[in-house]
Design a protein around this motif. Structure first.
Motif, PDB file in Angstrom:
ATOM      1  N   CYS A  15       0.838  -1.200   0.000  1.00 49.52           N
ATOM      2  CA  CYS A  15       0.000   0.000   0.000  1.00 49.52           C
ATOM      3  C   CYS A  15       0.871   1.247   0.000  1.00 49.52           C
ATOM      4  O   CYS A  15       2.098   1.177   0.074  1.00 49.52           O
ATOM      5  CB  CYS A  15      -0.885  -0.002   1.249  1.00 49.52           C
ATOM      6  SG  CYS A  15       0.059   0.300   2.777  1.00 49.52           S
ATOM      7  N   HIS A  65      -6.654  -0.180   8.287  1.00 48.65           N
ATOM      8  CA  HIS A  65      -7.310  -1.475   8.460  1.00 48.65           C
ATOM      9  C   HIS A  65      -6.218  -2.532   8.540  1.00 48.65           C
ATOM     10  O   HIS A  65      -5.033  -2.226   8.346  1.00 48.65           O
ATOM     11  CB  HIS A  65      -8.309  -1.779   7.336  1.00 48.65           C
ATOM     12  CG  HIS A  65      -7.739  -1.862   5.967  1.00 48.65           C
ATOM     13  ND1 HIS A  65      -7.159  -0.790   5.318  1.00 48.65           N
ATOM     14  CD2 HIS A  65      -7.650  -2.896   5.086  1.00 48.65           C
ATOM     15  CE1 HIS A  65      -6.763  -1.140   4.121  1.00 48.65           C
ATOM     16  NE2 HIS A  65      -7.034  -2.439   3.957  1.00 48.65           N
ATOM     17  N   HIS A  67      -5.516  -5.384   6.780  1.00 51.21           N
ATOM     18  CA  HIS A  67      -5.098  -6.246   5.680  1.00 51.21           C
ATOM     19  C   HIS A  67      -3.571  -6.263   5.554  1.00 51.21           C
ATOM     20  O   HIS A  67      -2.891  -5.276   5.850  1.00 51.21           O
ATOM     21  CB  HIS A  67      -5.732  -5.805   4.365  1.00 51.21           C
ATOM     22  CG  HIS A  67      -7.181  -6.157   4.263  1.00 51.21           C
ATOM     23  ND1 HIS A  67      -7.984  -5.723   3.235  1.00 51.21           N
ATOM     24  CD2 HIS A  67      -7.986  -6.909   5.065  1.00 51.21           C
ATOM     25  CE1 HIS A  67      -9.221  -6.196   3.405  1.00 51.21           C
ATOM     26  NE2 HIS A  67      -9.233  -6.903   4.515  1.00 51.21           N
ATOM     27  N   HIS A 119     -14.831  -1.776   2.650  1.00 53.50           N
ATOM     28  CA  HIS A 119     -13.699  -2.578   2.175  1.00 53.50           C
ATOM     29  C   HIS A 119     -13.389  -3.688   3.181  1.00 53.50           C
ATOM     30  O   HIS A 119     -13.093  -4.817   2.806  1.00 53.50           O
ATOM     31  CB  HIS A 119     -12.477  -1.690   1.977  1.00 53.50           C
ATOM     32  CG  HIS A 119     -11.240  -2.430   1.600  1.00 53.50           C
ATOM     33  ND1 HIS A 119     -11.055  -2.985   0.353  1.00 53.50           N
ATOM     34  CD2 HIS A 119     -10.126  -2.724   2.315  1.00 53.50           C
ATOM     35  CE1 HIS A 119      -9.873  -3.586   0.317  1.00 53.50           C
ATOM     36  NE2 HIS A 119      -9.294  -3.446   1.495  1.00 53.50           N
ATOM     37  N   SER A 120     -13.458  -3.341   4.462  1.00 54.45           N
ATOM     38  CA  SER A 120     -13.313  -4.306   5.553  1.00 54.45           C
ATOM     39  C   SER A 120     -14.076  -3.751   6.752  1.00 54.45           C
ATOM     40  O   SER A 120     -14.349  -2.552   6.828  1.00 54.45           O
ATOM     41  CB  SER A 120     -11.840  -4.532   5.915  1.00 54.45           C
ATOM     42  OG  SER A 120     -11.263  -3.344   6.417  1.00 54.45           O
ATOM     43  N   SER A 123     -12.162  -0.901   8.674  1.00 51.80           N
ATOM     44  CA  SER A 123     -11.620   0.230   7.914  1.00 51.80           C
ATOM     45  C   SER A 123     -11.956   1.563   8.576  1.00 51.80           C
ATOM     46  O   SER A 123     -13.070   1.772   9.069  1.00 51.80           O
ATOM     47  CB  SER A 123     -12.166   0.241   6.486  1.00 51.80           C
ATOM     48  OG  SER A 123     -11.608  -0.786   5.711  1.00 51.80           O
ATOM     49  N   ASP A 138      -8.196   2.067   2.176  1.00 49.14           N
ATOM     50  CA  ASP A 138      -8.810   1.403   1.030  1.00 49.14           C
ATOM     51  C   ASP A 138     -10.314   1.646   0.945  1.00 49.14           C
ATOM     52  O   ASP A 138     -11.018   0.956   0.198  1.00 49.14           O
ATOM     53  CB  ASP A 138      -8.541  -0.105   1.077  1.00 49.14           C
ATOM     54  CG  ASP A 138      -7.125  -0.455   0.641  1.00 49.14           C
ATOM     55  OD1 ASP A 138      -6.384   0.465   0.243  1.00 49.14           O
ATOM     56  OD2 ASP A 138      -6.762  -1.638   0.712  1.00 49.14           O
ATOM     57  N   THR A 139     -10.813   2.610   1.697  1.00 48.41           N
ATOM     58  CA  THR A 139     -12.227   2.956   1.591  1.00 48.41           C
ATOM     59  C   THR A 139     -12.503   3.475   0.176  1.00 48.41           C
ATOM     60  O   THR A 139     -11.854   4.430  -0.269  1.00 48.41           O
ATOM     61  CB  THR A 139     -12.606   4.035   2.622  1.00 48.41           C
ATOM     62  OG1 THR A 139     -12.407   3.497   3.935  1.00 48.41           O
ATOM     63  CG2 THR A 139     -14.052   4.477   2.456  1.00 48.41           C
ATOM     64  N   PRO A 140     -13.415   2.848  -0.566  1.00 50.67           N
ATOM     65  CA  PRO A 140     -13.649   3.261  -1.959  1.00 50.67           C
ATOM     66  C   PRO A 140     -14.367   4.606  -2.031  1.00 50.67           C
ATOM     67  O   PRO A 140     -15.515   4.736  -1.634  1.00 50.67           O
ATOM     68  CB  PRO A 140     -14.527   2.131  -2.520  1.00 50.67           C
ATOM     69  CG  PRO A 140     -15.165   1.495  -1.328  1.00 50.67           C
ATOM     70  CD  PRO A 140     -14.225   1.681  -0.184  1.00 50.67           C
ATOM     71  N   TYR A 150     -23.865  -2.692  -1.137  1.00 51.50           N
ATOM     72  CA  TYR A 150     -23.172  -1.983  -0.060  1.00 51.50           C
ATOM     73  C   TYR A 150     -24.033  -2.026   1.194  1.00 51.50           C
ATOM     74  O   TYR A 150     -25.255  -2.114   1.120  1.00 51.50           O
ATOM     75  CB  TYR A 150     -22.902  -0.523  -0.453  1.00 51.50           C
ATOM     76  CG  TYR A 150     -22.093  -0.379  -1.715  1.00 51.50           C
ATOM     77  CD1 TYR A 150     -20.705  -0.381  -1.682  1.00 51.50           C
ATOM     78  CD2 TYR A 150     -22.723  -0.253  -2.957  1.00 51.50           C
ATOM     79  CE1 TYR A 150     -19.959  -0.258  -2.848  1.00 51.50           C
ATOM     80  CE2 TYR A 150     -21.983  -0.121  -4.123  1.00 51.50           C
ATOM     81  CZ  TYR A 150     -20.599  -0.131  -4.059  1.00 51.50           C
ATOM     82  OH  TYR A 150     -19.870  -0.011  -5.206  1.00 51.50           O
TER      83      TYR A 150
END
Length: 199
Positions: A15, A65, A67, A119-120, A123, A138-140, A150
């Protein structure tokens, strides 16, 4: 506030990691890593940065998060710097749990923790009202078309972010966004609301 984008290991999926410092590297500024990548590669990058005389190069870590590409290298950072580690859920190496709405000091600025399950489940985003800056992990936030499904929790999180004045986004994998940020977030919110919402 100074934000240094740290280069990651090009041989492994990782990342964006950010080192957040105060503008003048004062003793009271809190040198902070936002995400750390899957290995200890960024330690060399941190060593090249001017983090202040008489200060720990890394005083705290905030994980957006858990990951692996964002948090897998935590043990190397802990071994090197012994920082306080913040995250939304407790995993190995995490010393403090954050809550939605909590305020953390990063560098010389206050950041609001925004829980953004999507995303998780763990997050978070970090928002600085003073500088209108958002670390999004990684929040879209760039969803260009409706589709998919969603949770209501994610919709509420997006509404919260859309209600903030955001001019700069530091994302988990993309480049820094400095143009049309509010429009991008609002477009994402509209497209998410047009998609399937599940409880």
């Amino acid at each position: 506030m100074k934000v240094i984008s740290l280069r990651c290991n090009s041989k492994i999926y990782c990342c964006n990691s950010y080192l957040v410092l105060g503008s003048w590297n004062r003793l009271e500024d809190v040198n902070t890593l936002v995400d750390i990548g899957p290995d200890g590669y960024i330690i060399e990058e941190i060593g090249k940065s001017s983090t202040g005389v008489g200060k720990k190069p890394v005083e705290q870590v905030v994980l957006t998060h858990g990951h692996f590409d964002h948090a897998g290298g935590l043990k190397y950072i802990i071994e090197k710097y012994q920082p306080v580690v913040y995250a939304f859920t407790r995993t190995e190496g995490v010393s403090r749990i954050v809550a939605d709405g909590q305020v953390l000091r990063l560098g010389d600025r206050d950041f609001e923790v925004i829980h953004t399950p999507g995303h998780s489940n763990d997050s978070i985003c970090l928002y600085c009202a003073e500088d209108k800056t958002l670390f999004s992990g990684d929040t879209p936030l760039r969803i260009r078309t409706p589709g998919g499904s969603y949770s209501w929790e994610f919709v509420k999180s997006l509404e919260k972010i859309a209600g903030r004045a955001v001019e700069v986004i530091f994302s988990g994998h993309d480049g820094r966004i400095t143009e049309n940020t509010s429009e991008i977030i609002l477009e994402t919110l509209v497209n998410v609301k047009k998609s399937q919402i599940v409880s």
